[in-house]
Design an enzyme around this catalytic site. Sequence first.
Site, PDB file in Angstrom:
ATOM      1  CE  LYS A 196      -4.606  -0.828  -0.146  1.00  0.00           C
ATOM      2  NZ  LYS A 196      -4.779  -1.725  -0.714  1.00  0.00           N
ATOM      3  CE  LYS A 248      -7.193 -12.262  -5.781  1.00  0.00           C
ATOM      4  NZ  LYS A 248      -6.727 -12.292  -4.333  1.00  0.00           N
ATOM      5  CE  LYS A 251     -17.063  -3.577  -8.083  1.00  0.00           C
ATOM      6  NZ  LYS A 251     -18.141  -4.378  -7.917  1.00  0.00           N
TER       7      LYS A 251
END
Length: 324
Positions: free
Chosen positions: A112, A192, A195
């Site tokens: 992150k 993978k 969304k």
Amino acid sequence: MKQRIFSGARPTGRLHLGNYLGALQNWVKLQEEYKCIYCVVDIHALTTLEDTGSIQSNIYEMTLDWLAAGINPDKSIIFVQSHVPEVMQLHTLLSMVTPLSWLLRVPTFKDKVKLQPHNVNYGLVGYPVLQTADIVLYKANAVPVGEDQLPHIELAREIVRRFNNIFGDTFPEPEAKLTSFPLVVGLDGKDKMSKSIGNDIEIALSNEETKKRVMTAVTDPARQYRTDPGHPEICNVYQLHRYFNPGKIAEIAQECRSAEIGCVACKKLLAQEINTTLKEFRERRAILAAKPEYIKNILSEGAQRAQIIARETLAEVKQKMGLK
Ligand code: TRP
Ligand code: SF4
């Protein structure tokens, strides 16, 4: 006594085939053997501050998918994280026994930091502590998760051990319960299914929409011409056939290798099988979607049931830590 399971998912809205095959079906099955608590973790969603305006509709859409897929509110507790605010208190208390060095080496945190260097906030570092609070507030024994979550569960176990050591036996060490499902590859044939990448197929799509999405799938690049033989083992369409069309899997592999079947026909067949498999799910979802009050009630009842457990644990923790 049945063992207790806890799992959570960030409110990402409508779920896709990867979520369905990977986590959701497993969650549904676990209800037979365990007391399950499933939580929409809206506070965790704030750590990345992406589009907070859609949190409410995302919660609603995801809950619909859960219920339509067979998460049963009579058996399990389904609730929204922020509706049981005790978790935020426990998060603060657990943060006192969590060395910062443990948090700085968590792989998802490091990712992150690279992904959002402009927004490395305090909440982001504490993400796994909040996740630990989720789990131990309900004294869960096991946590069904995907492999990417293993470092978080390991950290939860370390925090639990440390807490129990200092303040006496309080929490069971939660165990990760890995889903045996392999990773579902997205329509791009690379990553993978996700969304945020946009390579997904939502389970709540109509038959026609599903077909359109499936037709966009990247297949074996060796099949430039209809007569080129293919390699099903590297094709994401073939991977989905495995789950949605298991009876025909050998046949499709053989026809792909011998170029008897073209990718267009192969995809059409897949779309049909997905639509057949999801037919009942979609019917149930449509019925539920017409009853927004019913969904709200389920979530508020879930929060009430969760809060009874949460209050008890929190009181015990406060007493042990000297706050009472
Ligand atoms: N971090 C998890 C994820 O990104 C979501 C989550 C939050 C969770 N709290 C949890 C998962 C507790 C299991 C248990 O998928
Ligand atoms: Fe993939 Fe089917 Fe095309 Fe073979 S025929 S490459 S399995 S889409």
